[in-house]
Each structure stands twice: as structure tokens, then as C-alpha cells.
Design a protein around this motif. Structure first.
Motif, short mmCIF file in Angstrom:
data_model
loop_
_atom_site.label_atom_id
_atom_site.label_comp_id
_atom_site.label_asym_id
_atom_site.label_seq_id
_atom_site.Cartn_x
_atom_site.Cartn_y
_atom_site.Cartn_z
N ARG A 193 0.84 -1.20 0.00
CA ARG A 193 0.00 0.00 0.00
C ARG A 193 0.87 1.25 0.00
O ARG A 193 0.55 2.24 -0.66
CB ARG A 193 -0.92 -0.01 1.22
CG ARG A 193 -1.98 -1.10 1.21
CD ARG A 193 -3.02 -0.85 2.29
NE ARG A 193 -3.94 -1.97 2.43
CZ ARG A 193 -4.03 -2.72 3.52
NH1 ARG A 193 -3.24 -2.47 4.56
NH2 ARG A 193 -4.90 -3.72 3.58
N ALA A 194 1.97 1.21 0.73
CA ALA A 194 2.86 2.37 0.81
C ALA A 194 3.49 2.68 -0.54
O ALA A 194 3.67 3.85 -0.91
CB ALA A 194 3.95 2.13 1.85
N SER A 195 3.84 1.64 -1.30
CA SER A 195 4.50 1.85 -2.59
C SER A 195 3.50 2.00 -3.73
O SER A 195 3.83 2.53 -4.79
CB SER A 195 5.43 0.68 -2.90
OG SER A 195 4.69 -0.51 -3.15
N GLY A 196 2.28 1.52 -3.51
CA GLY A 196 1.28 1.55 -4.57
C GLY A 196 1.30 0.32 -5.46
O GLY A 196 0.56 0.24 -6.44
N ASP A 197 2.15 -0.64 -5.12
CA ASP A 197 2.26 -1.87 -5.92
C ASP A 197 1.40 -2.96 -5.28
O ASP A 197 1.91 -3.84 -4.58
CB ASP A 197 3.72 -2.32 -6.01
CG ASP A 197 4.58 -1.34 -6.80
OD1 ASP A 197 4.23 -1.06 -7.95
OD2 ASP A 197 5.58 -0.86 -6.24
N THR A 198 0.11 -2.90 -5.53
CA THR A 198 -0.82 -3.80 -4.84
C THR A 198 -1.31 -4.97 -5.68
O THR A 198 -2.09 -5.79 -5.21
CB THR A 198 -2.04 -3.00 -4.33
OG1 THR A 198 -2.64 -2.33 -5.45
CG2 THR A 198 -1.63 -1.98 -3.28
N ASP A 199 -0.87 -5.08 -6.92
CA ASP A 199 -1.28 -6.21 -7.76
C ASP A 199 -0.57 -7.48 -7.29
O ASP A 199 0.58 -7.44 -6.85
CB ASP A 199 -0.93 -5.96 -9.23
CG ASP A 199 -1.82 -4.93 -9.87
OD1 ASP A 199 -3.03 -4.91 -9.57
OD2 ASP A 199 -1.31 -4.11 -10.67
N GLY A 200 -1.26 -8.60 -7.41
CA GLY A 200 -0.62 -9.89 -7.22
C GLY A 200 -0.83 -10.55 -5.88
O GLY A 200 -1.58 -10.08 -5.03
N PHE A 201 -0.13 -11.68 -5.71
CA PHE A 201 -0.28 -12.51 -4.51
C PHE A 201 0.91 -13.45 -4.40
O PHE A 201 1.71 -13.60 -5.33
CB PHE A 201 -1.57 -13.32 -4.60
CG PHE A 201 -1.63 -14.23 -5.80
CD1 PHE A 201 -1.05 -15.50 -5.78
CD2 PHE A 201 -2.26 -13.82 -6.97
CE1 PHE A 201 -1.09 -16.33 -6.89
CE2 PHE A 201 -2.30 -14.64 -8.09
CZ PHE A 201 -1.71 -15.90 -8.05
N VAL A 202 1.00 -14.10 -3.24
CA VAL A 202 1.92 -15.22 -3.04
C VAL A 202 1.08 -16.44 -2.70
O VAL A 202 0.18 -16.36 -1.88
CB VAL A 202 2.92 -14.95 -1.89
CG1 VAL A 202 3.78 -16.19 -1.62
CG2 VAL A 202 3.81 -13.77 -2.22
N LYS A 203 1.37 -17.56 -3.36
CA LYS A 203 0.65 -18.81 -3.10
C LYS A 203 1.65 -19.90 -2.74
O LYS A 203 2.65 -20.09 -3.44
CB LYS A 203 -0.17 -19.23 -4.32
CG LYS A 203 -0.92 -20.55 -4.10
CD LYS A 203 -1.92 -20.84 -5.21
CE LYS A 203 -1.28 -21.28 -6.50
NZ LYS A 203 -2.27 -21.73 -7.50
#
Length: 468
Positions: A389-399
Motif C-alpha cells: 500500500r505504501a508503494s502503490g504496488d498492490t497487484d498480485g499474490f503469493v501462493k
């Protein structure tokens, strides 16, 4: 005649790393490279230059789309200089190539510039650009000649409008409409470069999804992000024809229903994989065979039909990855020295350097289902992470996929910011056969992207992520 303990043919990541390790082990070592620069495809027309363009285009894209969100105003019209981007890329390549030359000198490795070919099983001829040649004799020979871009039989690559990744890295203009044939790593990375710079980009893929060898969830997420960025996808489409008329290129494909689709652009990038490169090696003179795909046949010690001749990297079976070639290079050097190295090919990570980045190691869900392995799956989205959220890079996930009974980690799949670096944590854990709980109990610095790995491990091991 020059005589060496080891002669390496090819100076790409596999070749030069193998040469260095052989020299470290005390062997007199020579390396043969047909081009005037060392480093092979990766350093010259692959990994390094593509990442340089990805980074440059990323800065430009961020300036237009994201700086305002951070309270930064650049004022006026943001512009880019493609020639300068290409020039910077060349400078980055030169620095890396110079670094390899330094390492050759430091390790007292003799470099021969020319085309290497077998005279017999112990001798290699080096044909030089001036027409002269010399023969090297070696106790051990390592074939590390890499790969070249593959094509389809009916496509005529003219290197002007119908191009491969090599030409795409040095275009003098941004395409108006770039049609990419193949939805794999190379095509997607270069497609994002030119999409960021304003090109219309269409990707035609024979399989039903892009990056088809990776976990399906990664493909789905990357497709979603790319579509938001304006890229178009034609999956389950079989290319039938690629033709050029002047500066116009037409790609004809059939969709899953057998309907014809025509795409017209000013450039077509053929990115359907790579093929092992053994042209001109005269393998038959050394008694070496290749398989139906043209790859050099080896045993589990990477020995060819001649036990003292080894083959590594893209020229043998397996993933065509620079770091896989490096591991094999070290493996062969240490095998020659009588040591007992090992490579776990299931733990060679795969990475796509788009943004968001994509990275994976181990088994996919599809593979585990096919094998009938009972497993648990835990995911954590970057949008729930403070650092994202701080960087604005909110796409994606870890599985994280773990064994249902033992909780051992079987596969880790990531898409998001900096996952190309994060995947190393997963590889380390899996090398030591860690459980998902082991990862969950490790302290991860806050706030970091790596916390997503811990949260996914919590989700996989006990279905108890903290921040979701």
C-alpha cells in the motif's frame, strides 16, 4: 598445438561460469567464443539488455501514471528518447561484458575468438575471422553453445518487420502496433516495454493462456493486469500465416472455433521459444548424438556419449534459463574434479521480469493434481500488505502449496512487486525441505514485501493468516 585440461565451447552464463569453476579447481582452462564479446545470449541479446529496457520503460510509465499519486509533479509533457534508452542498454551490456573479460583474465582462462568445431573426440578447431584456424587439445570438453530463437516453418523472419527478440532490443522506433506470436516470457517482457512507450500490443498464443508452463493462477492474474495496461490477448489461436507488404505485417490465425482472425501491424515479433544451437560443431566427428529436438544427449552427470565431453545449458534438455546453465556449469566442473555435486531441477526458479514480476519454484497446482498428490494451498494478496500500500504496488499474490500430511512446501508461486528476488526465500526453504509452518514461524521484517510469503505460509499450514 595448445593443450588444456578443459576446453569450454561457448561463453554464455553456463560456459563462462564452468570455465571459472574449472580454473578455481586448478585446471588449465580455455574458452572459445565465436563472437567478439563474451557473455553469450544472456549478456548480449537476452537477459541483461531486456532488463535494461524494462527498467527504463518502467521509469517512464511511472512518471506518467504514478508520480502524481505520490505528490510529485514533473511539469509539462513527459517524453522519452528511445535512442537514449537503447544507448543506455548498450552501455549496461558493455559493462557486463567487460566484467566477464576481467574474470577470464583474473582466473587465467585463455580466450579464443572464433568458431569452435570438433576435429575428433579430444581436439577442437577454432576458425578465426581472418580465415586462420588453430587446434586445441583437451582432456575434457564442455559444450555450452546455448540456443537461438525458434520460429515456425512457414514464417520468413526478415529481421526488419518480422523480427525476433534480438531485433526487438534495438528498434529505432516504437511500433504503432506490435503483434507478438507467443505468450511466453520473452514476448511478454518485450511487449510490456513497447506498450509502456505507446505501442498497441497484441499477443497471439497457441495455448489457452499466457505463460502456460507456470501455475494457472499466475497466468490469470498477469493477464488481468496486462489487460488493464491495454494489451490484447488472443489465446487458443493457431497462427497460419505471417506476411509482409511494405511496412505492414499481417498475422492470420485460427481461433478455437476454427474462425479466422487477422491482425495487421507494423512489426511482428516471433517469440515461440528457442532451439538448441549446435550448428557447425561437427558433433558427429566426436561421436556425439542429439535427440529429435536437436539437443545434445547426456546422462545424469551431463556426460555425452563420450564420457570426457559434457554438455550444459540451453543445448541440453531442460529449462532454458541462465541460472540453470550456471548450476550445470559448476556441476560439471566439480564432477570432473571427482566431487559429488547435485542439482535439484525441480528447485530451479522461473521468473518473468514484467511488472508485476512473476516467479515460481516447485510444482504447480496442475502438476500436483496430475500426480494425485494431496496438498494444501494458501494465498496472500499484496493489496493486504502495508508495504505494498505504501508503494502503490498492490497487484498480485503469493501462493504456497504444501503436502497435506507432512506440510512440506511443494511449490511457491508469486506475482507482484520484487517477487523475482523474493523467490530465493522459497528456493532456500525448499532446498532444506521446510514445511509451510517453518516459513510461517520465521521472523520477516516489517514492512516488507516478504511478509506476503510468511502470510501465505500461515494460510497454507494452518489457514490462519494474520492480516487477511
Amino acid at each position: 598445438m595448445n593443450t588444456f585440461d578443459v576446453v569450454v565451447i561457448g561463453s554464455g552464463p553456463g560456459g563462462y561460469v564452468s570455465a571459472i569453476r574449472c580454473a578455481q579447481l586448478g585446471y588449465s582452462t580455455a574458452i572459445i567464443e565465436k563472437y567478439s564479446t563474451l557473455g553469450g545470449t544472456c549478456l548480449n541479446v537476452g537477459c541483461i539488455p531486456s532488463k535494461a529496457l524494462l527498467d527504463s520503460s518502467h521509469h517512464y510509465y511511472d512518471a506518467i501514471h504514478h508520480l502524481e499519486d505520490h505528490g510529485i509533479s514533473v511539469g509539462g509533457q513527459v517524453s522519452f528518447d528511445l535512442a537514449k534508452m537503447i544507448s543506455r542498454k548498450a552501455s549496461v551490456v558493455d559493462q557486463n561484458v567487460s566484467g566477464i573479460k576481467y574474470l577470464m583474465d583474473k582466473n587465467k582462462i585463455t580466450v579464443f575468438e572464433g568458431v569452435g568445431s570438433f576435429v575428433d573426440a579430444h581436439q577442437v578447431s577454432v576458425a578465426k575471422a581472418d580465415g586462420s584456424s588453430e587446434v586445441l587439445s583437451a582432456k575434457n570438453i564442455i559444450i555450452a553453445t546455448g540456443s537461438k530463437p525458434a520460429s515456425l516453418p512457414f514464417i520468413s523472419i526478415d529481421k526488419e518487420r518480422i523480427i525476433t527478440s534480438t531485433e526487438a532490443l534495438k528498434l529505432k522506433e516504437v511500433p504503432k502496433h506490435l503483434v507478438i506470436i507467443g505468450g511466453g516470457v520473452i514476448g511478454l517482457e518485450l511487449g510490456q516495454v513497447y506498450r509502456r512507450l505507446g505501442a498497441e500490443v497484441s499477443v497471439v498464443e497457441f495455448m489457452d493462456r499466457i505463460i502456460p508452463t507456470m501455475d494457472a493462477a499466475l497466468s490469470k492474474e498477469l493477464t488481468k493486469v496486462f489487460k488493464k495496461q491495454g494489451m490484447k490477448f488472443y489465446t487458443s489461436h493457431k497462427v497460419q500465416e505471417v506476411s509482409r507488404k511494405g511496412n505492414e505485417v499481417k498475422v492470420v490465425a485460427l481461433d478455437a472455433k476454427g474462425q479466422t482472425v487477422e491482425l495487421v501491424g507494423d512489426y511482428a515479433l516471433v517469440s515461440v521459444g528457442r532451439r538448441a544451437y549446435t550448428d557447425g560443431l561437427n558433433l558427429e566427428k566426436a561421436g556425439i548424438t542429439v535427440n529429435a529436438r536437436g539437443q545434445v544427449e547426456t546422462n545424469d552427470k551431463l556426460q555425452t556419449a563420450q564420457p570426457h565431453i559434457y554438455a550444459i545449458g540451453d543445448v541440453v534438455v531442460g529449462a532454458m534459463l541462465a541460472h540453470k546453465a550456471e548450476e550445470e556449469g559448476v556441476f560439471v566442473a566439480e564432477t570432473i574434479a571427482g566431487q559429488h555435486p547435485h542439482i535439484n531441477y525441480n528447485l530451479i526458479p522461473g521468473v518473468v521480469y514484467t511488472w508485476p514480476e512473476v516467479a515460481a519454484v516447485g510444482y504447480t497446482e496442475e502438476q500436483l493434481k496430475e500426480k494425485g498428490v494431496a496438498y494444501k494451498s494458501g494465498s496472500f494478496p499484496f493489496k493486504a500488505l502495508g508495504r505494498s500500500r505504501a508503494s502503490g504496488d498492490t497487484d498480485g499474490f503469493v501462493k504456497i502449496l504444501s503436502d497435506e500430511k507432512t506440510d512440506e512446501v511443494l511449490g511457491v508461486h508469486m506475482i507482484g512487486a520484487r517477487v523475482a528476488d523474493l523467490i530465493a526465500e522459497a528456493v532456500t526453504a525448499m532446498e532444506f525441505r521446510a514445511s509451510a509452518e517453518d516459513i510461517a514461524r520465521m521472523s520477516h521484517a516489517h514492512p516488507t514485501y516478504a511478509e506476503a510469503v510468511k502470510e501465505a505460509a500461515l494460510a497454507s499450514s494452518a489457514n490462519r493468516p494474520i492480516h487477511m
